[in-house]
Design an enzyme around this catalytic site. Structure first.
Site, PDB file in Angstrom:
ATOM      1  N   CYS A  78       0.837  -1.200   0.000  1.00 27.19           N
ATOM      2  CA  CYS A  78       0.000   0.000   0.000  1.00 27.19           C
ATOM      3  C   CYS A  78       0.878   1.259   0.000  1.00 27.19           C
ATOM      4  O   CYS A  78       1.601   1.511  -0.952  1.00 27.19           O
ATOM      5  CB  CYS A  78      -0.994  -0.040   1.162  1.00 27.19           C
ATOM      6  SG  CYS A  78      -2.305   1.195   1.013  1.00 27.19           S
ATOM      7  N   HIS A 176      -3.902  -4.804   0.018  1.00 29.98           N
ATOM      8  CA  HIS A 176      -3.463  -5.307   1.323  1.00 29.98           C
ATOM      9  C   HIS A 176      -3.555  -6.836   1.319  1.00 29.98           C
ATOM     10  O   HIS A 176      -4.640  -7.380   1.536  1.00 29.98           O
ATOM     11  CB  HIS A 176      -4.341  -4.753   2.442  1.00 29.98           C
ATOM     12  CG  HIS A 176      -4.084  -3.319   2.745  1.00 29.98           C
ATOM     13  ND1 HIS A 176      -3.093  -2.912   3.601  1.00 29.98           N
ATOM     14  CD2 HIS A 176      -4.687  -2.199   2.290  1.00 29.98           C
ATOM     15  CE1 HIS A 176      -3.097  -1.590   3.670  1.00 29.98           C
ATOM     16  NE2 HIS A 176      -4.051  -1.129   2.885  1.00 29.98           N
ATOM     17  N   GLU A 178      -2.636  -8.852   3.539  1.00 29.22           N
ATOM     18  CA  GLU A 178      -3.000  -9.311   4.887  1.00 29.22           C
ATOM     19  C   GLU A 178      -4.501  -9.199   5.154  1.00 29.22           C
ATOM     20  O   GLU A 178      -5.005  -9.759   6.132  1.00 29.22           O
ATOM     21  CB  GLU A 178      -2.203  -8.532   5.944  1.00 29.22           C
ATOM     22  CG  GLU A 178      -2.673  -7.120   6.234  1.00 29.22           C
ATOM     23  CD  GLU A 178      -2.235  -6.077   5.227  1.00 29.22           C
ATOM     24  OE1 GLU A 178      -2.467  -4.890   5.499  1.00 29.22           O
ATOM     25  OE2 GLU A 178      -1.652  -6.433   4.184  1.00 29.22           O
TER      26      GLU A 178
END
Length: 196
Positions: A78, A176, A178
């Site tokens: 990001c 992202h 994650e």
């Protein structure tokens, strides 16, 4: 066991990245210590927030000079990816200059920030081994990197833009991983276990 470092410079989502790494069976150290970062097998450079204040934090610790000199695989996430570029329109901020690209604000014709799930396509890197073209990833951002020679994935949001970059040992993803369910976990797993 690989020595994995997540650069901790006070910019956002480091705990969620650490938990994602641990879910894949690895351990990661959160640090801004130059010697520890240099010794790592893999380095993750996350980021959430404003480009100007994030670069100020990097300069204050000397990480702005260290990161471009790293020789092991580095993954920017990001804002981390955006800071690896030459320049950002956000705060008229000079970046690390790793990627030969500038970061631009989305046009007024689209709602910003872009928040939510969107497709990645045109996948051209070992980072995406086993991931289907058109897979959905989770994104939150108001600035983007236009198409450039280092782009290895694309997303469309009013305009088509680069949602992943690669140059030498440096990788960057706008999404992202994650927060992107099994597909995001697969990107992280590829970076940690197969990218060299």
């Amino acid at each position: 066991m690989k020595n994995i470092v997540i650069i901790d410079y006070g910019a956002g989502n480091i705990q969620s990245v650490k938990f994602a790494v641990e879910r894949l069976g690895h351990q990661a150290v959160l640090t801004d210590d130059a010697a520890t970062i240099k010794k790592a097998d893999k380095v993750i450079f996350p980021g959430v927030g404003a480009a100007g204040s994030a670069m100020s934090k990097l300069r204050a610790t000397g990480l702005d000079r260290l990161i471009p000199e790293l020789e092991q695989p580095v993954l920017g996430i990001c804002l981390g990816m955006q800071l690896m570029c030459r320049h950002s329109e956000e705060g008229n901020t000079s970046g690390l200059g790793i990627f030969d690209a500038d970061v631009l604000r989305f046009p007024d014709s689209v709602k910003v920030p872009q928040i939510g799930w969107n497709r990645i396509s045109g996948l051209k890197s070992d980072l995406f081994d086993g991931i289907r073209d058109g897979e959905f990833m989770y994104l939150v951002h108001s600035y983007y990197v236009p198409d450039c020679p280092e782009a290895v994935a694309y997303t469309s949001y009013g305009i088509a833009y680069a949602s992943a970059l690669k140059k030498d040992n440096f990788y960057g993803v706008q999404f992202h991983p994650e927060k992107s369910s099994t597909a995001g976990a697969a990107v992280l797993k590829n970076f940690l276990e197969t990218v060299s």
